[in-house]
Structures are given as C-alpha cells and as structure tokens.
Design a protein around this motif. Sequence first.
Motif, PDB file in Angstrom:
ATOM      1  N   GLU A  22      -1.569  -9.135  23.243  1.00 55.58           N
ATOM      2  CA  GLU A  22      -1.053  -8.301  22.148  1.00 55.58           C
ATOM      3  C   GLU A  22      -0.332  -9.131  21.107  1.00 55.58           C
ATOM      4  OE1 GLU A  22       1.676  -4.306  21.476  1.00 55.58           O
ATOM      5  OE2 GLU A  22       1.816  -5.447  23.334  1.00 55.58           O
ATOM      6  N   GLY A  23       0.283 -10.212  21.543  1.00 53.84           N
ATOM      7  CA  GLY A  23       1.025 -11.033  20.609  1.00 53.84           C
ATOM      8  C   GLY A  23       0.174 -12.043  19.866  1.00 53.84           C
ATOM      9  N   THR A  24      -1.129 -12.091  20.142  1.00 49.93           N
ATOM     10  CA  THR A  24      -2.008 -13.057  19.494  1.00 49.93           C
ATOM     11  C   THR A  24      -3.136 -12.336  18.799  1.00 49.93           C
ATOM     12  OG1 THR A  24      -3.411 -13.307  21.463  1.00 49.93           O
ATOM     13  CG2 THR A  24      -1.511 -14.761  21.277  1.00 49.93           C
ATOM     14  N   GLY A  25      -3.500 -12.827  17.643  1.00 49.23           N
ATOM     15  CA  GLY A  25      -4.675 -12.328  16.945  1.00 49.23           C
ATOM     16  C   GLY A  25      -4.462 -10.965  16.320  1.00 49.23           C
ATOM     17  N   ARG A  26      -4.800 -10.851  15.096  1.00 47.59           N
ATOM     18  CA  ARG A  26      -4.730  -9.583  14.385  1.00 47.59           C
ATOM     19  C   ARG A  26      -6.043  -9.372  13.642  1.00 47.59           C
ATOM     20  NH1 ARG A  26      -0.754  -6.833  16.816  1.00 47.59           N
ATOM     21  NH2 ARG A  26       1.021  -8.201  17.164  1.00 47.59           N
ATOM     22  N   LEU A  27      -6.230  -8.179  13.118  1.00 42.69           N
ATOM     23  CA  LEU A  27      -7.410  -7.929  12.323  1.00 42.69           C
ATOM     24  C   LEU A  27      -7.405  -8.819  11.089  1.00 42.69           C
ATOM     25  CD1 LEU A  27      -7.701  -4.033  12.447  1.00 42.69           C
ATOM     26  CD2 LEU A  27      -8.965  -5.709  13.783  1.00 42.69           C
ATOM     27  N   ARG A  28      -8.592  -9.192  10.689  1.00 40.59           N
ATOM     28  CA  ARG A  28      -8.728 -10.071   9.537  1.00 40.59           C
ATOM     29  C   ARG A  28      -8.133  -9.399   8.308  1.00 40.59           C
ATOM     30  NH1 ARG A  28     -14.563 -12.465   8.695  1.00 40.59           N
ATOM     31  NH2 ARG A  28     -13.949 -13.196  10.770  1.00 40.59           N
ATOM     32  N   PRO A  29      -7.233 -10.123   7.576  1.00 47.03           N
ATOM     33  CA  PRO A  29      -6.645  -9.502   6.377  1.00 47.03           C
ATOM     34  C   PRO A  29      -7.698  -9.261   5.322  1.00 47.03           C
ATOM     35  CG  PRO A  29      -6.094 -11.841   6.505  1.00 47.03           C
ATOM     36  CD  PRO A  29      -6.753 -11.486   7.810  1.00 47.03           C
ATOM     37  N   VAL A  30      -7.569  -8.140   4.650  1.00 44.55           N
ATOM     38  CA  VAL A  30      -8.505  -7.801   3.581  1.00 44.55           C
ATOM     39  C   VAL A  30      -8.082  -8.539   2.324  1.00 44.55           C
ATOM     40  CG1 VAL A  30      -9.424  -5.950   2.150  1.00 44.55           C
ATOM     41  CG2 VAL A  30      -8.968  -5.552   4.583  1.00 44.55           C
ATOM     42  N   PRO A  31      -8.987  -9.320   1.718  1.00 40.19           N
ATOM     43  CA  PRO A  31      -8.596 -10.048   0.508  1.00 40.19           C
ATOM     44  C   PRO A  31      -8.207  -9.103  -0.616  1.00 40.19           C
ATOM     45  CG  PRO A  31     -10.985 -10.077   0.805  1.00 40.19           C
ATOM     46  CD  PRO A  31     -10.392  -9.511   2.066  1.00 40.19           C
ATOM     47  N   ARG A  32      -7.215  -9.524  -1.381  1.00 41.17           N
ATOM     48  CA  ARG A  32      -6.752  -8.695  -2.483  1.00 41.17           C
ATOM     49  C   ARG A  32      -7.716  -8.801  -3.667  1.00 41.17           C
ATOM     50  NH1 ARG A  32      -0.150  -9.373  -2.884  1.00 41.17           N
ATOM     51  NH2 ARG A  32       0.332  -8.549  -0.807  1.00 41.17           N
ATOM     52  N   VAL A  33      -8.080  -7.674  -4.179  1.00 37.15           N
ATOM     53  CA  VAL A  33      -8.950  -7.618  -5.344  1.00 37.15           C
ATOM     54  C   VAL A  33      -8.103  -7.240  -6.552  1.00 37.15           C
ATOM     55  CG1 VAL A  33     -10.954  -6.511  -6.379  1.00 37.15           C
ATOM     56  CG2 VAL A  33     -10.913  -6.962  -3.916  1.00 37.15           C
ATOM     57  N   ARG A  34      -8.233  -8.013  -7.600  1.00 38.55           N
ATOM     58  CA  ARG A  34      -7.466  -7.715  -8.810  1.00 38.55           C
ATOM     59  C   ARG A  34      -8.019  -6.452  -9.457  1.00 38.55           C
ATOM     60  NH1 ARG A  34      -6.333 -13.468 -11.953  1.00 38.55           N
ATOM     61  NH2 ARG A  34      -5.071 -14.429 -10.291  1.00 38.55           N
ATOM     62  N   VAL A  35      -7.136  -5.528  -9.691  1.00 38.28           N
ATOM     63  CA  VAL A  35      -7.524  -4.271 -10.312  1.00 38.28           C
ATOM     64  C   VAL A  35      -6.762  -4.142 -11.617  1.00 38.28           C
ATOM     65  CG1 VAL A  35      -7.612  -1.769 -10.073  1.00 38.28           C
ATOM     66  CG2 VAL A  35      -7.970  -3.212  -8.074  1.00 38.28           C
ATOM     67  N   ASP A  36      -7.464  -3.824 -12.658  1.00 39.73           N
ATOM     68  CA  ASP A  36      -6.830  -3.636 -13.956  1.00 39.73           C
ATOM     69  C   ASP A  36      -6.319  -2.197 -14.028  1.00 39.73           C
ATOM     70  OD1 ASP A  36      -5.940  -3.729 -16.502  1.00 39.73           O
ATOM     71  OD2 ASP A  36      -7.914  -3.909 -17.464  1.00 39.73           O
ATOM     72  N   TYR A  37      -5.046  -2.040 -13.652  1.00 40.33           N
ATOM     73  CA  TYR A  37      -4.482  -0.694 -13.650  1.00 40.33           C
ATOM     74  C   TYR A  37      -4.321  -0.150 -15.076  1.00 40.33           C
ATOM     75  CZ  TYR A  37      -3.559  -1.079  -8.669  1.00 40.33           C
ATOM     76  OH  TYR A  37      -3.705  -1.203  -7.316  1.00 40.33           O
ATOM     77  N   ALA A  38      -4.483  -1.028 -16.050  1.00 39.34           N
ATOM     78  CA  ALA A  38      -4.411  -0.556 -17.429  1.00 39.34           C
ATOM     79  C   ALA A  38      -5.593   0.349 -17.764  1.00 39.34           C
ATOM     80  CB  ALA A  38      -4.377  -1.744 -18.390  1.00 39.34           C
ATOM     81  N   THR A  39      -6.636   0.296 -16.934  1.00 37.82           N
ATOM     82  CA  THR A  39      -7.793   1.169 -17.165  1.00 37.82           C
ATOM     83  C   THR A  39      -7.531   2.589 -16.678  1.00 37.82           C
ATOM     84  OG1 THR A  39      -8.774   0.498 -15.052  1.00 37.82           O
ATOM     85  CG2 THR A  39      -9.392  -0.775 -17.000  1.00 37.82           C
ATOM     86  N   ALA A  40      -6.392   2.812 -16.028  1.00 34.51           N
ATOM     87  CA  ALA A  40      -6.041   4.169 -15.605  1.00 34.51           C
ATOM     88  C   ALA A  40      -5.750   5.001 -16.848  1.00 34.51           C
ATOM     89  CB  ALA A  40      -4.833   4.148 -14.667  1.00 34.51           C
ATOM     90  N   ALA A  41      -6.663   5.911 -17.131  1.00 31.90           N
ATOM     91  CA  ALA A  41      -6.592   6.652 -18.391  1.00 31.90           C
ATOM     92  C   ALA A  41      -5.909   8.004 -18.270  1.00 31.90           C
ATOM     93  CB  ALA A  41      -8.002   6.843 -18.957  1.00 31.90           C
TER      94      ALA A  41
END
Length: 208
Positions: A22-41
């Motif tokens: 339990e103390g070893t190994g975790r799920l693979r981290p999901v890479p961060r994707v850059r999102v342009d929140y300025a497109t939130a209309a």
Amino acid sequence: SRPMGISIGLLLAMWLVTGIVEGTGRLRPVPRVRVDYATAAIAPAQALAAAGVQAADSVALVRLADIPVYRLFLRGRGVVLVDARSGAVLRVDQELARTIARSAYAAEPQAAVQGPAIPGNGWFTLGYGDRAGTRARVSALDGSVEVSDRVQRARQFLRSLHTLGALRMASISNHTIQRVVITTCLLGLVSVVTGYLMALPRQRSRST
C-alpha cells in the motif's frame, strides 16, 4: 483451535504484505494539459440556465481534455457538465471518453471502448495496446480519468485487500464490511485467548 490459528495467522500475514504494498506505487499521474480558460464565453449563471436550474450545490470551472467545462453538482441530479465555450450540456460518451483518454496519455487508444453497463454511470475503459498494458478509465459521470499499467493495477488490487476496498468493488455494503471486520477481530481475539489458556496447563506441569 489450530485451524483457526492458522487462518488468523495467514490473514495477518496477508494484511502485513498488502500494507507494505500500500505504501508503494500509485496510479500514473495524468499529465497536465494547458487549457485556455479565456475561451470560456459564458458565465456560471448561464451554465446553470443551460442545465435548467437556478442554483447548484457547487460550480467549478475544470477541463475535459482541452475543453473548459463547468462542473455543476446538483442535488437530486448529480453532476452536470456544461461546455464553458458554447453553453452546451455535455455527456461523456465513447467519443468524448476517447478524447479525454488521448489527452491523458498523449497517445491514441488502440482497443475498442468498453462502456459502462448503465449509461451515464460507471467507467469507460480504453487500452493503448502497449507492452505495459496501459489503459485509461474515464468516468461516465464527470469525465475524470485514471491511467494505469498492469503493475500499478496489481498493486492497487493488493492495496484494496489491505483496506477492504475489494469488498466495496464487489458492491458489498459498508454495513456488511463492518460485520466482516468485527467478526474477524473477534475470531482473532478468541484464538489468542484460547491459545493462551491452552498453554497454561503445560507451563504449570513443567514448573512442577
């Protein structure tokens, strides 16, 4: 008493091994994707209107793949996703699940999409066809994603044994799990006490 002691011993050994895992190994981290929140209309109030409500328990601007999305938590309806660019209500279907999985691992899923048994509830499972057996699980409810390979899934299963998560995965209620834990603890206590009592006559005979 002996079979009970062996069973309890094996249970404790399993608990020790799975606790180490339990103390070893975790799920693979999901890479961060850059999102342009300025497109939130649209504003949050418009997202609520698109969902057909006037209020929500919570509203969050998140991303699904590279799409800015309002995630609304509505009492009695659960999670509703609204595209922050167009105001359209989104449903996590096979196509969107594939898009999310593609952005999570930066690779195109190769295996066919396995959807949940109940639409809108459960997980889509997508494989990438690599040697490590990497696959993504995309929630049909809110679009969240988990990426793992065979080794990580094996470790996750062992951790679930330690935390009794495997019983929850089998759709066993928390009340039943509590009964299992209490019964196991009582059996262990009985085994220890009876073992101690059985050893007392031997110690007395040796002392005499």
